[in-house]
Design a protein around this motif. Structure first.
Motif, PDB file in Angstrom:
ATOM      1  N   ILE A   7       0.669  -1.010   0.014  1.00 45.33           N
ATOM      2  CA  ILE A   7       0.213  -0.243   0.362  1.00 45.33           C
ATOM      3  C   ILE A   7       0.838   1.627   0.123  1.00 45.33           C
ATOM      4  O   ILE A   7       2.165   1.304   0.760  1.00 45.33           O
ATOM      5  CB  ILE A   7      -0.985   0.033   1.072  1.00 45.33           C
ATOM      6  CG1 ILE A   7      -0.215  -0.053   2.305  1.00 45.33           C
ATOM      7  CG2 ILE A   7      -1.991  -1.307   1.365  1.00 45.33           C
ATOM      8  CD1 ILE A   7      -0.884   0.643   3.376  1.00 45.33           C
ATOM      9  N   ALA A   8       0.574   1.955  -0.692  1.00 46.25           N
ATOM     10  CA  ALA A   8       1.192   3.849  -0.645  1.00 46.25           C
ATOM     11  C   ALA A   8       0.016   4.357  -0.097  1.00 46.25           C
ATOM     12  O   ALA A   8      -1.500   4.607   0.584  1.00 46.25           O
ATOM     13  CB  ALA A   8       1.400   4.263  -1.608  1.00 46.25           C
ATOM     14  N   VAL A   9       0.801   4.945   1.812  1.00 47.80           N
ATOM     15  CA  VAL A   9       0.395   6.486   2.110  1.00 47.80           C
ATOM     16  C   VAL A   9       1.190   7.743   1.729  1.00 47.80           C
ATOM     17  O   VAL A   9       2.214   7.395   1.778  1.00 47.80           O
ATOM     18  CB  VAL A   9       0.533   5.929   4.143  1.00 47.80           C
ATOM     19  CG1 VAL A   9       0.193   4.689   4.326  1.00 47.80           C
ATOM     20  CG2 VAL A   9       1.875   5.932   3.967  1.00 47.80           C
ATOM     21  N   PRO A  10       0.717   8.315   2.099  1.00 53.67           N
ATOM     22  CA  PRO A  10       0.753   9.987   1.737  1.00 53.67           C
ATOM     23  C   PRO A  10       1.812  10.547   2.973  1.00 53.67           C
ATOM     24  O   PRO A  10       2.361   9.790   3.557  1.00 53.67           O
ATOM     25  CB  PRO A  10      -0.287  10.718   2.188  1.00 53.67           C
ATOM     26  CG  PRO A  10      -1.504   9.545   2.417  1.00 53.67           C
ATOM     27  CD  PRO A  10      -0.881   8.731   2.444  1.00 53.67           C
ATOM     28  N   GLU A  11       2.738  11.282   2.307  1.00 48.81           N
ATOM     29  CA  GLU A  11       4.082  11.775   3.351  1.00 48.81           C
ATOM     30  C   GLU A  11       3.607  11.646   4.619  1.00 48.81           C
ATOM     31  O   GLU A  11       3.813  11.990   5.600  1.00 48.81           O
ATOM     32  CB  GLU A  11       4.796  12.286   2.854  1.00 48.81           C
ATOM     33  CG  GLU A  11       5.715  12.041   1.616  1.00 48.81           C
ATOM     34  CD  GLU A  11       6.540  11.005   1.682  1.00 48.81           C
ATOM     35  OE1 GLU A  11       7.108  11.143   3.636  1.00 48.81           O
ATOM     36  OE2 GLU A  11       7.366  10.410   1.006  1.00 48.81           O
ATOM     37  N   PRO A  12       2.517  12.724   5.193  1.00 49.86           N
ATOM     38  CA  PRO A  12       1.772  13.124   6.140  1.00 49.86           C
ATOM     39  C   PRO A  12       1.648  11.559   7.073  1.00 49.86           C
ATOM     40  O   PRO A  12       2.132  12.088   8.127  1.00 49.86           O
ATOM     41  CB  PRO A  12       1.073  14.403   6.174  1.00 49.86           C
ATOM     42  CG  PRO A  12       1.171  14.109   4.493  1.00 49.86           C
ATOM     43  CD  PRO A  12       1.515  13.713   4.141  1.00 49.86           C
ATOM     44  N   ARG A  23       3.793  -0.259  18.215  1.00 54.53           N
ATOM     45  CA  ARG A  23       2.753  -0.245  19.347  1.00 54.53           C
ATOM     46  C   ARG A  23       1.450  -1.091  18.515  1.00 54.53           C
ATOM     47  O   ARG A  23       0.687  -1.599  19.163  1.00 54.53           O
ATOM     48  CB  ARG A  23       2.638   0.771  19.453  1.00 54.53           C
ATOM     49  CG  ARG A  23       3.240   1.337  20.562  1.00 54.53           C
ATOM     50  CD  ARG A  23       2.465   2.952  21.112  1.00 54.53           C
ATOM     51  NE  ARG A  23       3.487   3.450  21.494  1.00 54.53           N
ATOM     52  CZ  ARG A  23       3.703   4.964  22.421  1.00 54.53           C
ATOM     53  NH1 ARG A  23       2.181   5.437  22.375  1.00 54.53           N
ATOM     54  NH2 ARG A  23       4.412   5.387  22.787  1.00 54.53           N
ATOM     55  N   PHE A  24       2.140  -1.252  17.185  1.00 51.04           N
ATOM     56  CA  PHE A  24       0.162  -2.187  17.002  1.00 51.04           C
ATOM     57  C   PHE A  24       1.055  -2.727  15.727  1.00 51.04           C
ATOM     58  O   PHE A  24       2.362  -2.883  14.992  1.00 51.04           O
ATOM     59  CB  PHE A  24      -0.884  -0.826  16.426  1.00 51.04           C
ATOM     60  CG  PHE A  24      -0.056   0.012  15.454  1.00 51.04           C
ATOM     61  CD1 PHE A  24      -0.282   0.053  14.198  1.00 51.04           C
ATOM     62  CD2 PHE A  24       0.147   1.335  16.080  1.00 51.04           C
ATOM     63  CE1 PHE A  24      -0.169   0.793  13.483  1.00 51.04           C
ATOM     64  CE2 PHE A  24      -0.281   2.389  16.039  1.00 51.04           C
ATOM     65  CZ  PHE A  24      -0.125   2.472  14.265  1.00 51.04           C
ATOM     66  N   ASN A  25       0.403  -4.057  14.954  1.00 50.92           N
ATOM     67  CA  ASN A  25       0.468  -4.682  13.525  1.00 50.92           C
ATOM     68  C   ASN A  25      -0.444  -3.977  12.013  1.00 50.92           C
ATOM     69  O   ASN A  25      -1.514  -3.742  12.052  1.00 50.92           O
ATOM     70  CB  ASN A  25      -0.215  -5.995  13.464  1.00 50.92           C
ATOM     71  CG  ASN A  25       0.108  -7.180  12.380  1.00 50.92           C
ATOM     72  OD1 ASN A  25       0.287  -6.279  11.749  1.00 50.92           O
ATOM     73  ND2 ASN A  25       0.458  -8.730  13.253  1.00 50.92           N
ATOM     74  N   ILE A  26       1.414  -3.174  11.795  1.00 53.56           N
ATOM     75  CA  ILE A  26       0.625  -2.667  10.801  1.00 53.56           C
ATOM     76  C   ILE A  26      -0.356  -3.721   9.482  1.00 53.56           C
ATOM     77  O   ILE A  26      -1.384  -2.634   9.034  1.00 53.56           O
ATOM     78  CB  ILE A  26       1.247  -1.472   9.922  1.00 53.56           C
ATOM     79  CG1 ILE A  26       1.682  -0.934  11.105  1.00 53.56           C
ATOM     80  CG2 ILE A  26       0.620  -1.020   8.255  1.00 53.56           C
ATOM     81  CD1 ILE A  26       3.207  -0.247   9.781  1.00 53.56           C
ATOM     82  N   SER A  27      -0.038  -4.426   9.345  1.00 49.65           N
ATOM     83  CA  SER A  27      -0.484  -5.481   8.631  1.00 49.65           C
ATOM     84  C   SER A  27      -1.955  -5.990   8.852  1.00 49.65           C
ATOM     85  O   SER A  27      -3.417  -5.397   8.567  1.00 49.65           O
ATOM     86  CB  SER A  27       0.162  -7.219   8.418  1.00 49.65           C
ATOM     87  OG  SER A  27      -0.861  -7.623   7.586  1.00 49.65           O
ATOM     88  N   ALA A  28      -2.524  -5.743  10.569  1.00 49.84           N
ATOM     89  CA  ALA A  28      -3.858  -6.362  10.971  1.00 49.84           C
ATOM     90  C   ALA A  28      -4.648  -5.245  10.365  1.00 49.84           C
ATOM     91  O   ALA A  28      -5.601  -5.238  10.336  1.00 49.84           O
ATOM     92  CB  ALA A  28      -3.100  -7.072  12.596  1.00 49.84           C
ATOM     93  N   VAL A  29      -4.120  -4.243  11.343  1.00 52.06           N
ATOM     94  CA  VAL A  29      -4.626  -2.985  11.002  1.00 52.06           C
ATOM     95  C   VAL A  29      -5.368  -2.862   9.481  1.00 52.06           C
ATOM     96  O   VAL A  29      -6.965  -2.356   9.709  1.00 52.06           O
ATOM     97  CB  VAL A  29      -4.045  -1.500  11.234  1.00 52.06           C
ATOM     98  CG1 VAL A  29      -4.897  -0.543  11.062  1.00 52.06           C
ATOM     99  CG2 VAL A  29      -3.331  -1.796  12.892  1.00 52.06           C
ATOM    100  N   CYS A  30      -4.863  -2.618   8.518  1.00 48.46           N
ATOM    101  CA  CYS A  30      -4.786  -2.681   7.462  1.00 48.46           C
ATOM    102  C   CYS A  30      -5.836  -3.685   7.169  1.00 48.46           C
ATOM    103  O   CYS A  30      -6.837  -3.808   6.219  1.00 48.46           O
ATOM    104  CB  CYS A  30      -3.520  -3.267   6.528  1.00 48.46           C
ATOM    105  SG  CYS A  30      -2.663  -1.400   6.320  1.00 48.46           S
ATOM    106  N   GLN A  31      -5.223  -4.890   7.043  1.00 48.11           N
ATOM    107  CA  GLN A  31      -6.687  -6.241   7.271  1.00 48.11           C
ATOM    108  C   GLN A  31      -8.104  -5.742   7.836  1.00 48.11           C
ATOM    109  O   GLN A  31      -9.213  -6.226   6.748  1.00 48.11           O
ATOM    110  CB  GLN A  31      -5.817  -7.329   7.428  1.00 48.11           C
ATOM    111  CG  GLN A  31      -4.920  -8.008   6.873  1.00 48.11           C
ATOM    112  CD  GLN A  31      -4.504  -9.189   7.583  1.00 48.11           C
ATOM    113  OE1 GLN A  31      -4.800  -9.958   8.649  1.00 48.11           O
ATOM    114  NE2 GLN A  31      -2.869  -9.515   7.282  1.00 48.11           N
TER     115      GLN A  31
END
Length: 166
Positions: A7-12, A23-31
């Protein structure tokens, strides 16, 4: 088995992520976010496809408004016996204005019928039907238009006899 997605996220947003990403699982949040977004879209598609919801509801509305008009028409016929020659002529003249009625028309109609001593039992409506007239302005207008059509149908039936007595 899981599939990788980039995934692409904006710079800010990326800058804000850096100090807290441990502090969290980025993959789980995105899922989870994807799961919710997909479920919402699937529900929208399903609702639209289920017997073509909009078309079905439009048909139901049309049938209901036809019943409302019919109920008004029948009341118009029943209450015609209380009307005067002047009343019939007046309604004949203003018939074209019936398309411009507003949602308060039913109050005026029932007040008018009170003045004409139209019996209350002649105006009895089914409870569900009466509720519909309370909550839906279009139903009140359609009912009143039906009433006027009913009155004028009686007038058309007797007009020749009244105007040209033997």
């Amino acid at each position: 088995m899981s599939q990788r997605v980039t995934i692409a996220v904006p710079e800010p947003l990326f800058a804000r992520l850096q100090p807290v990403k441990q502090r969290f699982n980025i993959s789980a949040v995105c899922q989870e976010a994807l799961e919710m977004a997909i479920t919402i879209e699937e529900l929208k598609v399903q609702a639209a496809e289920d017997e073509n919801l909009v078309q079905r509801l439009q048909t139901e509305k049309k049938v209901l408004l036809n019943k409302v008009r019919q109920e008004g028409f029948e009341l118009g016929i029943r209450s015609s016996a209380k009307l005067s020659y002047k009343d019939f002529r007046h309604f004949e003249r203003v018939q074209s204005l019936a398309t411009a009625l507003d949602e308060d028309v039913l109050d005026y109609l029932f007040s008018y019928l009170d003045q004409k001593d139209c019996p209350e039992q002649a105006r009895q409506l089914d409870a569900d039907f009466a509720y519909l007239l309370q909550v839906d302005p279009m139903s009140r207008i359609t009912f009143a238009q039906g009433w006027l059509d009913g009155v004028l149908s009686v007038w058309q039936t007797i007009k020749t006899q009244v105007e040209n007595p033997q």
